[in-house]
Motif scaffolding. Structure first.
Motif, PDB file in Angstrom:
ATOM      1  N   PRO A   1       0.823  -1.217   0.000  1.00  0.00           N
ATOM      2  CA  PRO A   1       0.000   0.000   0.000  1.00  0.00           C
ATOM      3  C   PRO A   1       0.855   1.266   0.000  1.00  0.00           C
ATOM      4  O   PRO A   1       1.834   1.358   0.731  1.00  0.00           O
ATOM      5  CB  PRO A   1      -0.790  -0.122   1.310  1.00  0.00           C
ATOM      6  N   PHE A   2       0.481   2.197  -0.855  1.00  0.00           N
ATOM      7  CA  PHE A   2       1.122   3.515  -0.928  1.00  0.00           C
ATOM      8  C   PHE A   2       2.595   3.430  -1.327  1.00  0.00           C
ATOM      9  O   PHE A   2       3.396   4.295  -0.983  1.00  0.00           O
ATOM     10  CB  PHE A   2       0.967   4.275   0.390  1.00  0.00           C
ATOM     11  N   SER A   3       2.945   2.373  -2.059  1.00  0.00           N
ATOM     12  CA  SER A   3       4.325   2.247  -2.531  1.00  0.00           C
ATOM     13  C   SER A   3       4.358   2.422  -4.042  1.00  0.00           C
ATOM     14  O   SER A   3       3.594   1.771  -4.765  1.00  0.00           O
ATOM     15  CB  SER A   3       4.905   0.876  -2.165  1.00  0.00           C
ATOM     16  N   PRO A   4       5.226   3.271  -4.556  1.00  0.00           N
ATOM     17  CA  PRO A   4       5.268   3.515  -6.004  1.00  0.00           C
ATOM     18  C   PRO A   4       6.066   2.482  -6.767  1.00  0.00           C
ATOM     19  O   PRO A   4       6.060   2.452  -7.985  1.00  0.00           O
ATOM     20  CB  PRO A   4       5.958   4.880  -6.094  1.00  0.00           C
TER      21      PRO A   4
ATOM     22  N   ILE B   1       7.975  -2.089   9.186  1.00  0.00           N
ATOM     23  CA  ILE B   1       7.190  -0.934   8.742  1.00  0.00           C
ATOM     24  C   ILE B   1       5.816  -1.108   9.349  1.00  0.00           C
ATOM     25  O   ILE B   1       5.122  -2.093   9.073  1.00  0.00           O
ATOM     26  CB  ILE B   1       7.084  -0.868   7.209  1.00  0.00           C
ATOM     27  N   ALA B   2       5.413  -0.187  10.226  1.00  0.00           N
ATOM     28  CA  ALA B   2       4.135  -0.294  10.930  1.00  0.00           C
ATOM     29  C   ALA B   2       3.382   1.021  10.772  1.00  0.00           C
ATOM     30  O   ALA B   2       3.615   1.971  11.510  1.00  0.00           O
ATOM     31  CB  ALA B   2       4.364  -0.612  12.400  1.00  0.00           C
TER      32      ALA B   2
ATOM     33  N   LEU C   1       8.793   2.963   1.341  1.00  0.00           N
ATOM     34  CA  LEU C   1       9.248   2.733   2.708  1.00  0.00           C
ATOM     35  C   LEU C   1      10.075   1.467   2.828  1.00  0.00           C
ATOM     36  O   LEU C   1      11.003   1.405   3.638  1.00  0.00           O
ATOM     37  CB  LEU C   1       8.052   2.663   3.655  1.00  0.00           C
ATOM     38  N   LEU C   2       9.760   0.443   2.045  1.00  0.00           N
ATOM     39  CA  LEU C   2      10.541  -0.791   2.122  1.00  0.00           C
ATOM     40  C   LEU C   2      11.974  -0.560   1.672  1.00  0.00           C
ATOM     41  O   LEU C   2      12.925  -1.054   2.284  1.00  0.00           O
ATOM     42  CB  LEU C   2       9.889  -1.891   1.274  1.00  0.00           C
ATOM     43  N   GLY C   3      12.139   0.226   0.606  1.00  0.00           N
ATOM     44  CA  GLY C   3      13.485   0.556   0.169  1.00  0.00           C
ATOM     45  C   GLY C   3      14.242   1.344   1.212  1.00  0.00           C
ATOM     46  O   GLY C   3      15.428   1.100   1.465  1.00  0.00           O
TER      47      GLY C   3
ATOM     48  N   ASP D   1      15.211  -1.079   4.057  1.00  0.00           N
ATOM     49  CA  ASP D   1      16.290  -1.999   3.677  1.00  0.00           C
ATOM     50  C   ASP D   1      17.642  -1.283   3.649  1.00  0.00           C
ATOM     51  O   ASP D   1      18.660  -1.826   4.094  1.00  0.00           O
ATOM     52  CB  ASP D   1      15.976  -2.620   2.319  1.00  0.00           C
ATOM     53  N   LYS D   2      17.663  -0.067   3.148  1.00  0.00           N
ATOM     54  CA  LYS D   2      18.922   0.697   3.130  1.00  0.00           C
ATOM     55  C   LYS D   2      19.388   1.005   4.549  1.00  0.00           C
ATOM     56  O   LYS D   2      20.595   1.001   4.830  1.00  0.00           O
ATOM     57  CB  LYS D   2      18.734   1.996   2.341  1.00  0.00           C
ATOM     58  N   TRP D   3      18.435   1.267   5.434  1.00  0.00           N
ATOM     59  CA  TRP D   3      18.789   1.551   6.831  1.00  0.00           C
ATOM     60  C   TRP D   3      19.384   0.309   7.499  1.00  0.00           C
ATOM     61  O   TRP D   3      20.412   0.386   8.178  1.00  0.00           O
ATOM     62  CB  TRP D   3      17.537   2.017   7.572  1.00  0.00           C
TER      63      TRP D   3
END
Length: 561
Positions: free
Chosen positions: A142-145, A236-237, A502-504, A507-509
């Protein structure tokens, strides 16, 4: 050897331990010769390994919490060109059931998706509402491009939390084991089953394990960090239903204000008047007339003015002009939140109120009721989302009586139901601030929440964040958590609906130590699709700089409230 082990960095020790777990899993599933089989798997086609899962049984010892084991129902390859496959690649789809201890308890149905080109990571995806539908894990977040996680090479998995039904049905609250599964146990059980399948398929466990979800899924994200901190590297919450009992009880209070108080119901035309009045007063406080109330703190200073302008105060009431006192009282129930004279689990004594007069739109499908008569079984659109969900919670989880009348329930004085309320807040709630173990192992947490959310109070999410700061200090919290409060964003809708990877960022963090700061979100709301805004770290908000294109994030700066 033990001294050498102690000298290794924690992350290396964790990977070695995970590899040992994978070997143990393979030994159980494959029997003698597991070492050889694991080595051979790297050369075997995924299709061959996928077919081996069909009909397999996972023994109870593979799952840390008590179960009767798991049964794999199907396992087949989905080709890149298969109808409906929009993931951009071939993957193995596995479906199964985790058996409950009691025959009367529904199974936990789950899906696991294993991409042919695996990136070494796994992502567990949370549900919504009361769950009841298997989270397939194949779609775009959701809400991820960006592309779907599966298409990016993530092994993905999800479940139905241990019962069947749409997200509005709370009937399973009558079954103790199903309630425990819904509260937290399904997360660990599905995680362990999926981990076994992933390790078997690829010959090794994931290098990184993530969780992502919103609303109930957001609560689930905080739950895994609190209860199972060793299992996850990042979470991610979004819009998290942390105080689950609290939000259900305030829903009941709203229903009582609307349907048990003469004159308390507010028709949609009047609710629209409330929203438009807040925009007229507060929209420009951030420097831009863009239909978004961004400076919520400044808007709150005008609340008395807004309320006074909405009050009938001698004027003859009409359907779309002004609000009489019982109608204003309904809005104040939502604004003020819930204060309890007793403590729920983790020292919780209520539920924080909503930004009713700061740009929250209450006429949508998740807002307040659309009809003046209460249905025997309240429904989302007719009687309001919060009341309908709260009513089901009181009937099935608390009173455990399908005929229970929630309009007669007093949250402040629950009487014989108090013990059950407190027990449920422990089982289902995620208000525990003890994240010390998750922090110590390097876990990361990102939360995105709408400041105009009409379902999960943004002020409850902010309060939990502040409780973490009070416990650990601001530097420690900044070291593992990011909170982004989004102006104009509601519970999946709103004047601004952010699209951001947000997932990207997570993951980078986790993998590179690149902590996310200001992010750029693209609006996917139909009327304003394509404009952008900075996502500012709390407590900052986007303020227009006074020049430049108002539809571009570069024209805004993250400012102190």
């Amino acid at each position: 050897m033990s001294a050498r082990w102690r000298r290794w960095p924690f992350a290396r020790r964790l990977r070695v331990a995970a590899a040992a777990v994978a070997l143990n899993i393979a030994s159980i599933l494959l029997g003698p010769g597991a070492h050889t089989a694991l080595a051979a798997q790297k050369e075997a086609p995924l299709a061959m390994r996928c077919a081996e899962f069909a009909g397999a049984v996972l023994p109870p010892e593979l799952i840390a919490l008590p179960t009767a084991g798991a049964q794999i129902e199907s396992a087949s390859m989905v080709s890149a060109t298969a109808p409906g496959n929009q993931q951009g690649g071939e993957y193995c789809r596995i479906t199964g059931r985790i058996k409950a201890l009691k025959a009367s308890t529904p199974d936990i149905r789950f899906d696991v998706n294993l991409p042919r080109h695996w990136n070494g990571r796994a992502l567990q995806i949370g549900g919504g509402g009361y769950n009841g539908v298997v989270v397939s894990g194949t779609g775009v977040m959701p809400f991820s491009p960006d592309r779907a996680p599966l298409a990016q090479g993530y092994a993905t998995f999800g479940d139905d939390s241990g019962h069947v039904g749409d997200s509005s049905l709370a009937v399973f609250g009558l079954v103790d084991e199903a309630v425990t599964n819904f509260g937290y146990a399904h997360l660990k059980k599905t995680h362990d089953a999926a981990l076994a399948l992933i390790a078997r398929a690829y010959g090794r466990p994931p290098q990184r394990m993530y969780f992502a979800g919103g609303s109930t899924g957001g609560r689930e994200g905080y739950t895994v960090a609190q209860r199972f901190p060793d299992d996850y590297d990042g979470v991610i919450a979004n819009s998290p239903a942390l105080n689950f009992s609290g939000v259900r009880m305030i829903g009941v209070k709203l229903g009582q204000a609307e349907y048990a108080t003469p004159g308390g119901f507010i028709p949609p035309l009047l609710l629209e008047q409330v929203y438009q009045r807040t925009l007229a007063v507060c929209d420009r406080l951030d420097g831009a007339a863009d239909g978004i109330v961004s400076d919520v703190a400044a808007c709150r200073e005008h609340e008395a003015e807004i309320v006074a302008s909405l009050r009938c105060a001698g004027r003859k009431p009409s359907r779309d002009d002004c609000l009489v006192e019982p109608q204003l009282a309904t809005l104040m129930v939502m604004r003020d939140g819930l204060s309890l004279p007793y403590k729920l689990a983790w020292d919780v004594s209520g539920y924080r109120g909503y930004n009713v007069f700061q740009g929250t739109h209450l006429t949508g499908s998740l807002g307040l009721g659309h009809q003046a008569e209460r249905l025997a079984v309240p429904r989302f659109f007719a009687n309001g989302y919060l009341f309908a969900q709260g009513d089901g919670y009181m009937r099935y989880f608390v009173a455990r009586d399908a005929d229970f009348d929630s309009l007669r329930f007093d949250p402040q004085h629950p009487g014989k139901y108090r013990t059950q309320l407190i027990a449920l807040s422990q089982t289902i709630g995620a208000m525990n601030t003890d994240l010390a173990r998750y922090i110590a192992r390097g876990g990361k947490l990102i939360t995105l929440q709408g400041l105009a959310d009409e379902v999960i109070s943004p002020n409850q999410t902010i309060a939990y964040h502040q409780a973490l700061v009070d416990r650990f200090g601001v530097d420690e919290v900044n070291g593992f958590m990011r909170l982004y409060m989004v102006p104009g964003f509601q519970h999946g809708s709103g004047a601004f609906i952010p699209s951001v990877d947000l997932l990207g960022a997570l993951d980078k963090w986790v993998t590179r130590g690149a902590s996310p700061e200001t992010l750029i979100a693209t609006d996917i709301a139909a009327a304003t699709n394509g404009r952008s805004r900075p996502l500012c770290r709390y407590p900052l908000f986007p303020r227009y700089m006074g020049k430049g294109n108002v539809n571009l994030a570069s024209s805004f700066v993250c400012a102190e409230p």
